[in-house]
Design an enzyme around this catalytic site. Structure first.
Site, mmCIF file in Angstrom:
data_model
loop_
_atom_site.group_PDB
_atom_site.id
_atom_site.type_symbol
_atom_site.label_atom_id
_atom_site.label_comp_id
_atom_site.label_asym_id
_atom_site.label_seq_id
_atom_site.Cartn_x
_atom_site.Cartn_y
_atom_site.Cartn_z
ATOM 1 N N CYS A 119 34.799 47.706 34.444
ATOM 2 C CA CYS A 119 35.941 47.506 33.551
ATOM 3 C C CYS A 119 36.466 46.077 33.691
ATOM 4 C CB CYS A 119 37.042 48.526 33.799
ATOM 5 S SG CYS A 119 38.208 48.113 35.103
ATOM 6 N N GLU A 120 36.822 45.515 32.552
ATOM 7 C CA GLU A 120 37.219 44.112 32.577
ATOM 8 C C GLU A 120 38.626 43.915 33.131
ATOM 9 O OE1 GLU A 120 36.795 42.871 28.522
ATOM 10 O OE2 GLU A 120 38.850 43.433 27.998
ATOM 11 N N HIS A 121 39.373 44.996 33.299
ATOM 12 C CA HIS A 121 40.730 44.846 33.828
ATOM 13 C C HIS A 121 40.756 44.807 35.351
ATOM 14 C CE1 HIS A 121 41.651 46.995 29.850
ATOM 15 N NE2 HIS A 121 41.826 45.705 29.688
ATOM 16 N N HIS A 122 39.866 45.566 35.985
ATOM 17 C CA HIS A 122 39.902 45.673 37.452
ATOM 18 C C HIS A 122 38.582 45.297 38.106
ATOM 19 C CE1 HIS A 122 42.880 48.601 35.818
ATOM 20 N NE2 HIS A 122 43.638 48.084 36.778
ATOM 21 N N GLN A 160 35.647 50.403 27.558
ATOM 22 C CA GLN A 160 34.775 51.424 26.983
ATOM 23 C C GLN A 160 34.760 51.334 25.456
ATOM 24 O OE1 GLN A 160 35.250 55.384 28.611
ATOM 25 N NE2 GLN A 160 34.455 56.306 26.733
ATOM 26 N N HIS A 188 36.357 56.541 34.796
ATOM 27 C CA HIS A 188 36.727 55.192 35.223
ATOM 28 C C HIS A 188 37.235 55.222 36.658
ATOM 29 C CE1 HIS A 188 36.650 53.117 31.213
ATOM 30 N NE2 HIS A 188 36.488 54.384 30.878
ATOM 31 N N CYS A 190 38.679 52.915 38.187
ATOM 32 C CA CYS A 190 39.999 52.276 38.306
ATOM 33 C C CYS A 190 41.096 53.300 38.065
ATOM 34 C CB CYS A 190 40.135 51.077 37.365
ATOM 35 S SG CYS A 190 40.101 51.469 35.620
HETATM 36 ZN ZN LIG Z 1 40.105 49.322 34.844
#
Ligand SMILES: [Zn+2]
Length: 231
Positions: A119-122, A160, A188, A190
């Site tokens: 995931c690009e956030h975490h 996603q 996920h 995260c």
């Molecule tokens: Zn994430």
């Protein structure tokens, strides 16, 4: 990802578009060429390993203790593998097609394509299954190519939603089929090992183009095959 389990969008195309963090219209450069040019300036491997040392110190570790001596090298090697999709060209995978469809006029469905992405956030893994269908007009690809395509996009930083849209857009653009349907279900980490720490929650995303977008019956048939009795 937010914690809500997304429902599969109904077929109506006149419903207001939901706000996305990335533009709905994808830039074709995302799927018609490798994301990273071979000559693009990047930090060196030594600099990347140095960054891992910084993170080790940040969490309170002693990067010089024996168990961690090889860790920066291993982490950077793992990155090379997890993010190799940046160096691969999605369109190239779909380029080798068969022109002869022998009058076949239904959709081709490959379901249960397992993938792992980050995931690009975490920068934490999310993993699950992709189900992909397309209705060929003239050009068909080898079935393994859809799995290869999924892997190329999955081995980049992703949401996603974007992964789903990119797979559909690449098939649409290169094969010019009558329609594409992509459904992705994923867990996920995260969300399962940090944050709300809920295990087992699945997130569903879908993208329909062409006949799948315009014809609710085809969309239904795709979904019922994906959720078919042999699962
Ligand atoms: Zn994430």
């Amino acid at each position: 990802m937010d914690a809500a389990i997304k429902s599969i969008r109904p077929a109506k195309s006149n419903e207001p578009k939901k706000v996305e963090t990335r533009p709905a219209e994808l830039d074709p450069s995302e799927f018609l060429a490798a994301a990273v040019r071979a000559d693009q300036p990047r930090p060196s491997r030594a600099e990347a390993e140095q960054a891992v040392l910084t993170l080790l110190s940040y969490i309170g570790e002693d990067p010089d203790r024996e168990g961690l001596l090889d860790t920066p090298r291993r982490v950077v090697e793992a990155f090379d593998e997890l993010y190799q999709g940046y160096h691969q060209c999605p369109a190239e995978v779909l380029d080798r097609t068969f022109g002869e469809t022998a009058g076949y006029d239904d959709f081709v469905l490959v379901r249960d394509i397992e993938f792992t992405s980050q995931c690009e956030h975490h920068m934490m893994p999310f993993y699950g299954k992709a189900h992909i269908a397309y209705t060929p007009v003239e050009r068909v690809v080898g079935l393994s190519k859809l799995a290869r395509l999924t892997d190329i996009f999955a081995r980049r930083l992703q949401t996603q939603e974007h992964l789903t849209a990119q797979i559909a857009a690449a098939i649409d653009e290169v094969l010019k089929p009558r329609g594409v349907a992509v459904l992705i279900e994923a867990e996920h980490t995260c969300m399962s090992v940090r944050g709300v720490a809920k295990h087992g929650a699945s997130t569903f995303t879908s993208r329909f183009t062409g006949m799948f977008r315009d014809n609710p019956a085809e969309q239904q048939r795709f979904l019922s095959l994906v959720r078919g009795p042999t699962r």
